[in-house]
Motif scaffolding. Structure first.
Motif, PDB file in Angstrom:
ATOM      1  N   LEU A 189      10.111 -36.960   2.729  1.00  0.00           N
ATOM      2  CA  LEU A 189       9.364 -35.736   2.465  1.00  0.00           C
ATOM      3  C   LEU A 189       9.666 -34.735   3.578  1.00  0.00           C
ATOM      4  N   THR A 199       8.357 -31.443   5.039  1.00  0.00           N
ATOM      5  CA  THR A 199       7.231 -30.515   5.031  1.00  0.00           C
ATOM      6  C   THR A 199       7.480 -29.397   6.038  1.00  0.00           C
ATOM      7  N   PRO A 230       8.264 -30.278  -0.783  1.00  0.00           N
ATOM      8  CA  PRO A 230       7.046 -30.391  -1.598  1.00  0.00           C
ATOM      9  C   PRO A 230       6.209 -29.130  -1.760  1.00  0.00           C
ATOM     10  N   PHE A 254       0.949 -37.128  -2.193  1.00  0.00           N
ATOM     11  CA  PHE A 254       2.326 -37.600  -2.254  1.00  0.00           C
ATOM     12  C   PHE A 254       2.373 -39.109  -2.032  1.00  0.00           C
TER      13      PHE A 254
END
Length: 309
Positions: free
Chosen positions: A6, A8, A95, A104
């Protein structure tokens, strides 16, 4: 099990730019990479920026907005189910539109995703020139971004002084303290010019993992707390765009505008622009679409539209 990472980061931090470099590292090793752009907005500029990666070793997928939040989350899970059967070695998710990083994690622990995916890393991108005048909501959002990070990668450090970078790190610590997030920020900061990143750097980043920490979650401290206003097929050149951005970002009556981005065509060449109050970045692109996107808090959409049109 497919490793899933992920990426971010706060608005305009450079998530997509980093994602391109990160994915290329795995592709150069012969791994098959799936990239999922999870965009709750109506215009997905980032897919155009990633299009050059598309090929035998990389496929791009997108979850677009246009429905309510619950519908959007279902689309996100459905897309991951289909990607789980595509033979990827690694899936990388950017995301935008995931309202809470915890969601998530929850999605990946649900059947059948838990049979295919293994959570790999949470990599948080933070602008080395972070605006020190963020709102409380933005600070809480920033804390939520770094709470699960295995590493915080500072971007645009070649444009920052050591004092500025030190100020950015201090701001991260203050945001964490405000959200009652107890985390050793210094130990996970990675500060290096991205043009000088090596295979060993990417190897280290790709093994950073993630962490779970408790913190105060404030209502509205997710992507839904930020508003997007966009314009299609506006005939503009770089000087007009700069003038528009300067006016929008200097006049509080439009709202607190944090970022403007998009594409325009000039002299048969496509350009991508990405602007904050302190920076205006311009790069050439092989393809594009005429779009101007404004992102911020408490935006007066009607006034912005009247000004732009």
């Amino acid at each position: 099990m497919i490793k899933v990472d992920l990426i971010t980061g706060f608005l305009g931090s450079g998530k997509t730019t980093f994602l391109k470099k990160y994915a290329r590292h795995f592709m150069d090793q012969g791994q098959k990479v799936g990239i999922l752009e999870n965009d709750y907005g109506a215009v997905n500029v980032d897919m155009l920026l990633l299009n050059e990666l598309r090929g035998d070793n990389c496929e791009l997928e997108m979850v677009a907005g246009g429905c309510d939040a619950d519908c959007h989350r279902r689309r996100f899970k459905t897309k991951l189910i289909s990607m789980g059967m595509s033979g990827y070695n690694r899936v990388i998710i950017e995301p935008s539109g995931i309202f809470d990083v915890d969601e998530f994690f929850d999605a990946l622990r649900e059947d059948p995703l838990d049979r295919w995916y293994e959570i790999g890393n949470v990599i948080t991108i933070v602008d080395g020139n972070l605006d020190d005048n963020l709102s409380d909501d933005s600070d809480f959002f920033l804390a939520s971004q770094i709470a699960n990070a295995g590493i915080i990668v500072l971007s645009k450090t070649q444009l920052a002084t050591p004092e500025t970078i030190s100020g950015t790190i201090s701001h991260l610590k203050a945001a964490a303290e405000k959200a009652k997030l107890s985390k050793d920020i210094d130990s996970i900061i990675f500060d290096k010019n991205w043009d000088e990143l090596t295979d060993s750097d990417f190897q280290m980043i790709s093994n950073c993992g993630y962490s779970t920490h408790s913190y105060i979650k404030k209502l509205g401290t997710d992507d839904s707390g930020y508003k997007t206003v966009y314009f299609l097929e506006l005939k503009m050149n770089r000087e007009t765009i700069k003038d528009k951005i300067t006016t929008l970002m200097s006049d509080d009556s439009f709202g607190k505008i944090l970022r403007a981005k998009g594409f325009f065509k000039e002299n048969e060449t496509w350009y991508q622009f990405n602007a904050t109050k302190s920076q205006f970045e311009l790069t050439t692109m092989p393809v594009g679409q005429e779009v101007f996107i404004v992102i911020g808090e408490d935006l007066d959409s009607d006034k912005i539209k009247e000004f732009m049109e």
